[in-house]
Design a protein around this motif. Structure first.
Motif, PDB file in Angstrom:
ATOM      1  N   LEU A  58      45.801  78.794 -19.363  1.00 14.64           N
ATOM      2  CA  LEU A  58      46.524  79.090 -20.599  1.00 14.64           C
ATOM      3  C   LEU A  58      47.662  80.077 -20.346  1.00 14.64           C
ATOM      4  CD1 LEU A  58      43.479  79.298 -23.022  1.00 14.64           C
ATOM      5  CD2 LEU A  58      45.324  77.609 -23.106  1.00 14.64           C
ATOM      6  N   ASP A 116      44.822  84.040 -28.274  1.00 17.16           N
ATOM      7  CA  ASP A 116      43.630  83.632 -29.022  1.00 17.16           C
ATOM      8  C   ASP A 116      42.433  83.442 -28.085  1.00 17.16           C
ATOM      9  OD1 ASP A 116      45.029  83.684 -31.384  1.00 17.16           O
ATOM     10  OD2 ASP A 116      45.380  81.514 -31.447  1.00 17.16           O
ATOM     11  N   ALA A 117      42.681  82.812 -26.930  1.00 19.10           N
ATOM     12  CA  ALA A 117      41.593  82.533 -25.991  1.00 19.10           C
ATOM     13  C   ALA A 117      41.019  83.819 -25.409  1.00 19.10           C
ATOM     14  CB  ALA A 117      42.090  81.623 -24.875  1.00 19.10           C
ATOM     15  N   PRO A 122      48.332  80.670 -27.831  1.00 23.24           N
ATOM     16  CA  PRO A 122      47.026  80.169 -27.388  1.00 23.24           C
ATOM     17  C   PRO A 122      46.350  81.072 -26.363  1.00 23.24           C
ATOM     18  CG  PRO A 122      48.634  78.390 -27.473  1.00 23.24           C
ATOM     19  CD  PRO A 122      49.401  79.671 -27.687  1.00 23.24           C
TER      20      PRO A 122
END
Length: 239
Positions: A204, A215-216, A212
């Motif tokens: 990512l 968030d991960a 993203p």
């Protein structure tokens, strides 16, 4: 801290294990014995672990016991108190939750900033750390896995390039280690899947999209990543 434990279960475990310690690498066997005693509750939180007493009961020298104790301290299961000795760590669920509450926004910010600053060299370093995690899994070295896991998250913070964020992480990181908020040594889930999860985080970051990635990393820090823990049939509370 409590005095030396008077736990009959632990004394019995030492007595029955005396002969089985000798044929194997002694420090490894002592480590397994002490770890099992902690996991199963024969050694309770705040119990003192006395190296000389354990060595005497097992009929071995203190050197392998000392090595086993050091390994357990690296894993966050024991804590050394100067001039008092080594004690089984006591961790409240409230303390662990407070640590996660602070860690989650720090990791979110670090990942968001790092995704925009990554170089090929950074990616090589992150890939190498994931590879070292997988190597630790293959030899079942939880202490090494924890060290590499912490190095992974520390590197992401450093890549972010914000000196204030780095200083905040430097304050938080020893507490995360002590609270087992990174790679809990008592986690009974799939360590290989946990290593793969870190590979996914690198992917990512490599994609270069801050949203993203942020968030991960936040989900990872909060224990929301999909790595099952067999103890409760749930995701583990820490990574």
């Amino acid at each position: 801290m409590a005095s030396a434990p008077q736990v009959s279960g632990f004394a019995s475990r030492l007595a029955t294990s005396k002969d089985s310690v000798r044929p194997t690498l002694i420090s490894d066997r002592v480590y397994e014995l002490l770890r099992q005693a902690i996991v199963e509750g024969d050694l309770a939180p705040n119990d003192r672990v006395v190296e000389s007493e354990i060595a005497r009961r097992l009929g071995v020298s203190q050197a392998p016991v000392r090595e086993a104790v050091k390994q357990l301290a690296r894993e966050g299961l024991l804590v050394h108190v100067p001039r008092r000795g080594n004690f089984v760590v006591e961790i409240s669920s409230e303390d662990a939750e407070h640590a996660r509450q602070v860690r989650e926004p720090l990791e979110r910010l670090a990942a968001s900033m790092a995704a925009a600053r990554l170089t090929d060299e950074h990616l090589r370093e992150l890939d190498e750390l994931v590879a070292r995690m997988r190597e630790a899994v293959e030899v079942n070295d939880v202490g090494r896995f924890r060290d590499v896991d912490i190095a992974f998250h520390t590197l992401v913070v450093q890549i972010a390039g914000n000196p204030f964020l780095t200083r905040m992480w430097e304050v938080l990181e020893p507490n995360l280690r002590a609270l087992r908020a990174i790679a809990d040594p008592l986690f009974e889930g799939d360590w290989r899947a946990m290593a793969d999860e870190h590979g996914r985080l690198v992917s990512l970051l490599r994609a270069g999209d801050p949203g993203p990635a942020a968030d991960a990393f936040a989900d990872h820090a909060a224990g929301r990543s999909p790595v099952p823990d067999r103890r409760a049939g749930k995701k583990p509370a820490s990574r």
